[in-house]
Design a protein around this motif. Structure first.
Motif, PDB file in Angstrom:
ATOM      1  N   PHE A  62       0.842  -1.189   0.000  1.00 11.69           N
ATOM      2  CA  PHE A  62       0.000   0.000   0.000  1.00 11.69           C
ATOM      3  C   PHE A  62       0.879   1.241   0.000  1.00 11.69           C
ATOM      4  N   ASP A  63       0.608   2.163  -0.911  1.00 10.46           N
ATOM      5  CA  ASP A  63       1.214   3.487  -0.870  1.00 10.46           C
ATOM      6  C   ASP A  63       0.483   4.252   0.220  1.00 10.46           C
ATOM      7  N   ILE A  64       1.012   5.388   0.681  1.00 14.96           N
ATOM      8  CA  ILE A  64       0.355   6.140   1.764  1.00 14.96           C
ATOM      9  C   ILE A  64      -0.266   7.442   1.259  1.00 14.96           C
ATOM     10  N   ASP A  65       0.566   8.428   0.875  1.00 18.31           N
ATOM     11  CA  ASP A  65       0.018   9.720   0.438  1.00 18.31           C
ATOM     12  C   ASP A  65      -0.782   9.553  -0.855  1.00 18.31           C
ATOM     13  N   VAL A  99       4.509   0.998   1.607  1.00 23.41           N
ATOM     14  CA  VAL A  99       5.752   1.471   0.972  1.00 23.41           C
ATOM     15  C   VAL A  99       5.516   2.891   0.489  1.00 23.41           C
ATOM     16  N   THR A 100       6.189   3.844   1.145  1.00 25.78           N
ATOM     17  CA  THR A 100       5.946   5.257   0.824  1.00 25.78           C
ATOM     18  C   THR A 100       7.239   5.962   0.433  1.00 25.78           C
ATOM     19  N   ASN A 101       7.125   6.969  -0.392  1.00 24.80           N
ATOM     20  CA  ASN A 101       8.268   7.828  -0.692  1.00 24.80           C
ATOM     21  C   ASN A 101       8.376   8.953   0.330  1.00 24.80           C
ATOM     22  N   GLY A 102       7.496   8.880   1.312  1.00 25.88           N
ATOM     23  CA  GLY A 102       7.586   9.839   2.417  1.00 25.88           C
ATOM     24  C   GLY A 102       8.685   9.396   3.381  1.00 25.88           C
ATOM     25  N   GLY A 103       8.941  10.215   4.401  1.00 25.08           N
ATOM     26  CA  GLY A 103       9.987   9.855   5.374  1.00 25.08           C
ATOM     27  C   GLY A 103      10.043  10.887   6.469  1.00 25.08           C
ATOM     28  N   HIS A 209      14.785  13.539   3.272  1.00 26.33           N
ATOM     29  CA  HIS A 209      13.379  13.953   3.306  1.00 26.33           C
ATOM     30  C   HIS A 209      13.268  15.334   2.688  1.00 26.33           C
ATOM     31  N   ASP A 210      12.051  15.811   2.453  1.00 25.88           N
ATOM     32  CA  ASP A 210      11.862  17.123   1.808  1.00 25.88           C
ATOM     33  C   ASP A 210      12.603  18.187   2.616  1.00 25.88           C
ATOM     34  N   PRO A 211      13.567  18.883   1.980  1.00 26.15           N
ATOM     35  CA  PRO A 211      14.312  19.901   2.731  1.00 26.15           C
ATOM     36  C   PRO A 211      13.462  21.131   3.020  1.00 26.15           C
ATOM     37  N   SER A 246      16.540  10.142  -1.455  1.00 21.39           N
ATOM     38  CA  SER A 246      15.656   9.041  -1.034  1.00 21.39           C
ATOM     39  C   SER A 246      14.332   9.023  -1.785  1.00 21.39           C
ATOM     40  N   ASN A 247      13.947  10.137  -2.392  1.00 23.81           N
ATOM     41  CA  ASN A 247      12.610  10.197  -2.991  1.00 23.81           C
ATOM     42  C   ASN A 247      12.643  11.015  -4.280  1.00 23.81           C
ATOM     43  N   ALA A 248      12.259  10.407  -5.392  1.00 21.04           N
ATOM     44  CA  ALA A 248      12.345  11.071  -6.701  1.00 21.04           C
ATOM     45  C   ALA A 248      11.081  11.829  -7.064  1.00 21.04           C
ATOM     46  N   ASP A 249      10.031  11.773  -6.216  1.00 25.55           N
ATOM     47  CA  ASP A 249       8.738  12.365  -6.586  1.00 25.55           C
ATOM     48  C   ASP A 249       8.860  13.856  -6.881  1.00 25.55           C
ATOM     49  N   PHE A 250       8.507  14.250  -8.103  1.00 25.15           N
ATOM     50  CA  PHE A 250       8.463  15.672  -8.445  1.00 25.15           C
ATOM     51  C   PHE A 250       7.202  16.261  -7.836  1.00 25.15           C
ATOM     52  N   LEU A 251       6.129  15.471  -7.860  1.00 24.82           N
ATOM     53  CA  LEU A 251       4.844  15.917  -7.311  1.00 24.82           C
ATOM     54  C   LEU A 251       4.275  14.865  -6.362  1.00 24.82           C
ATOM     55  N   TRP A 252       3.538  15.301  -5.372  1.00 24.48           N
ATOM     56  CA  TRP A 252       2.782  14.377  -4.521  1.00 24.48           C
ATOM     57  C   TRP A 252       1.500  15.073  -4.067  1.00 24.48           C
ATOM     58  N   MET A 253       0.577  14.288  -3.504  1.00 25.71           N
ATOM     59  CA  MET A 253      -0.745  14.851  -3.221  1.00 25.71           C
ATOM     60  C   MET A 253      -1.003  14.991  -1.748  1.00 25.71           C
ATOM     61  N   GLY A 288      13.962   4.989  -3.378  1.00 32.88           N
ATOM     62  CA  GLY A 288      12.524   5.247  -3.389  1.00 32.88           C
ATOM     63  C   GLY A 288      11.854   4.594  -4.586  1.00 32.88           C
ATOM     64  N   LYS A 289      10.522   4.592  -4.565  1.00 29.18           N
ATOM     65  CA  LYS A 289       9.771   4.102  -5.734  1.00 29.18           C
ATOM     66  C   LYS A 289       9.998   5.062  -6.896  1.00 29.18           C
ATOM     67  N   PRO A 290      10.166   4.621  -8.151  1.00 28.32           N
ATOM     68  CA  PRO A 290       9.960   3.274  -8.693  1.00 28.32           C
ATOM     69  C   PRO A 290      11.211   2.407  -8.698  1.00 28.32           C
ATOM     70  N   GLY A 321      -1.411   2.281  -5.563  1.00 27.85           N
ATOM     71  CA  GLY A 321      -0.784   3.598  -5.470  1.00 27.85           C
ATOM     72  C   GLY A 321      -1.518   4.649  -6.272  1.00 27.85           C
ATOM     73  N   ASP A 322      -1.137   5.920  -6.042  1.00 24.68           N
ATOM     74  CA  ASP A 322      -1.790   7.047  -6.731  1.00 24.68           C
ATOM     75  C   ASP A 322      -0.860   7.701  -7.739  1.00 24.68           C
ATOM     76  N   ASN A 323       0.416   7.330  -7.749  1.00 25.58           N
ATOM     77  CA  ASN A 323       1.378   8.033  -8.608  1.00 25.58           C
ATOM     78  C   ASN A 323       1.918   7.119  -9.709  1.00 25.58           C
TER      79      ASN A 323
HETATM   80  O1  G3P Z   1       6.828  13.063   0.348  1.00 25.69           O
HETATM   81  C1  G3P Z   1       6.011  11.983   0.103  1.00 25.69           C
HETATM   82  C2  G3P Z   1       5.541  11.905  -1.268  1.00 25.69           C
HETATM   83  O2  G3P Z   1       6.566  12.074  -2.145  1.00 25.69           O
HETATM   84  C3  G3P Z   1       4.719  10.700  -1.649  1.00 25.69           C
HETATM   85  O3  G3P Z   1       4.583   9.750  -0.719  1.00 25.69           O
HETATM   86  O4  G3P Z   1       3.311   7.849   0.220  1.00 25.69           O
HETATM   87  O5  G3P Z   1       2.678   8.739  -2.003  1.00 25.69           O
HETATM   88  O6  G3P Z   1       4.762   7.481  -1.763  1.00 25.69           O
HETATM   89  P1  G3P Z   1       3.792   8.380  -1.086  1.00 25.69           P
END
Ligand code: G3P
Ligand code: MG
Length: 404
Positions: A62-65, A99-103, A209-211, A246-253, A288-290, A321-323
């Motif tokens: 399960f993703d979280i955000d 499994v989240t890209n959060g931290g 984590h997000d600076p 640790s996290n490549a996400d350009f965007l998150w929700m 981080g994912k992916p 997941g949502d991303n």
């Molecule tokens: O900072 C967290 C964000 O990048 C996404 O987290 O849980 O959707 O992988 P998550």
């Protein structure tokens, strides 16, 4: 440039530094950073094991955000989904993880939060944060590592095994003239010149984590990445310090109607500044994912859970997941992965599926994702991975258990 994608140095543009480059050109470069050899061997063994043994269970990641929560809001569908799973006794019968890209927190604290949000027991072994795979980078346990991001990073890093860590404040105290964007700081320097508190040379950088204070982080990181062996104020024509994001996400929700910038946006800014200043591509490692290192780690834990539940191991897994860029792309890259994309987060509600990272299944929210998975279990639906009779055995097993 993402190291695991190989190194391509741009020699084209001749900026101020290249004049310097000509002077000290020959100095060495850094090579791709992989988790310790042990971890790589474990991942390979896991794959082989999955091919060999028969009595294996499907699992759920399960993703979280954007799936269970939006910022501080726990989605009702998430509570309902876990109610359904626990009613069907599935939580005791199948391996599942978060499994989240959060931290920016410990796995134990995140597990505690998840238990409170979802009203089901969650152990820290069921949580993979963006920085959790850093545990495998034992080659840095005795090196001086600068940690960037919010949260108790030194405490988290120490729990992974890192003995010598620094943070932004340590760097500022050691090099008071380095971060002077803030006018108040400049005034302070004049009126009360501080005595520097020395730190050892930085040997690696972890963006965990997000600076906060991007302007300061960008300045300090650039000063280190252009330095000679990790001492700000020195220069070299090659990048000597490895940097791991640790996290490549350009965007998150979160709660805001549109997605928010993530750690990936910060990395893009750092890359652009480094390129503009040196004419070279920034060399970095991405967790981080992916990426494989995170999915290897999650599958290793799912497999261990499956064995604890009495199976020989994991067969295939659903990634809810949502991303598309992280959750779907990651699961699609795994031979035994099934991607389930929900519409409660980053993925635009107007599309049937994501054009560049199409998911195996697209559903409105996590409750429907869980219903889909349960229907598969009940109907013995397999798209790939696992064996039919295994599935029948699994359904029978969970039925007998739930009748107990
Ligand atoms: O900072 C967290 C964000 O990048 C996404 O987290 O849980 O959707 O992988 P998550
Ligand atoms: Mg998400």
């Amino acid at each position: 440039m993402l190291l695991s994608a190989g190194i391509a140095l741009n020699r084209g543009n001749r900026r101020a530094w290249t004049t310097l480059a000509r002077k000290v050109h020959s100095k060495g470069s850094i090579s791709p950073i992989a988790p310790g050899a042990a971890a790589a061997a474990a991942a390979a063994a896991l794959q082989q094991q999955q091919q060999q043994q028969g009595n294996r269970a499907p699992g759920i990641l399960f993703d979280i955000d954007g799936v269970l929560i939006r910022g501080n809001t726990v989605l009702n569908e998430a509570k309902e989904a876990f109610q359904m799973l626990s009613k069907r006794h599935l939580l005791k019968n199948i391996p599942y993880m978060f499994v989240t890209n959060g931290g920016g927190t410990t796995e134990a604290h995140k597990a505690h939060q998840l238990s409170k949000w979802l009203h089901v027991p969650v152990s820290e072994k069921q949580v993979v944060l963006s920085h959790t795979p850093l545990r495998m980078y034992e080659q840095y346990f005795n090196k001086t590592v600068l940690l960037i991001g919010q949260g108790p990073l030194k405490e988290i890093a120490a729990s992974y095994g890192f003995q010598k860590t620094l943070d932004l404040d340590d760097m500022r105290k050691a090099f008071p003239l380095m971060d002077i964007v803030n006018m108040k700081v400049r005034k302070q320097l004049k009126s009360h010149p501080p005595t520097p508190i020395p730190v050892p040379p930085v040997e690696a950088i972890f963006v965990m984590h997000d600076p906060l204070e991007w302007e300061s982080c960008l300045q300090v990181l650039i000063d280190l990445l252009i330095s000679k062996d990790g001492v700000p104020g020195t220069l070299d024509s090659k990048q000597h310090i490895p940097i791991i994001f640790s996290n490549a996400d350009f965007l998150w929700m979160a709660e805001h109607p549109q997605p928010r910038f993530g750690q990936g946006a910060f990395r893009l800014c750092l890359e652009a500044l480094y390129k503009e200043l040196t004419g070279r591509d920034l060399l970095y490692t991405q967790l981080g994912k992916p990426f494989g290192v995170t999915y290897d780690y999650a599958e290793k834990l799912l497999n261990e859970q499956a064995q604890k539940l009495g199976y020989d191991g994991l067969s295939y897994f659903y990634m809810v997941g949502d991303n598309p860029r992280s959750d779907v792309r990651g699961a699609n890259s795994r031979q035994n992965g099934r991607s389930v994309l929900v519409r409660t987060g980053v993925f635009s509600p107007h599309l049937d599926n994501d054009p560049s990272d199409p998911a195996h299944f697209v559903v409105p929210h996590v409750r429907d994702a869980v219903q889909l998975v349960m229907r598969h279990f009940d109907d013995g639906l397999h798209h790939h991975g696992g064996s039919d009779e295994l599935h029948a055995h699994f359904v029978q097993k969970s039925r007998t258990r739930s009748e107990k």
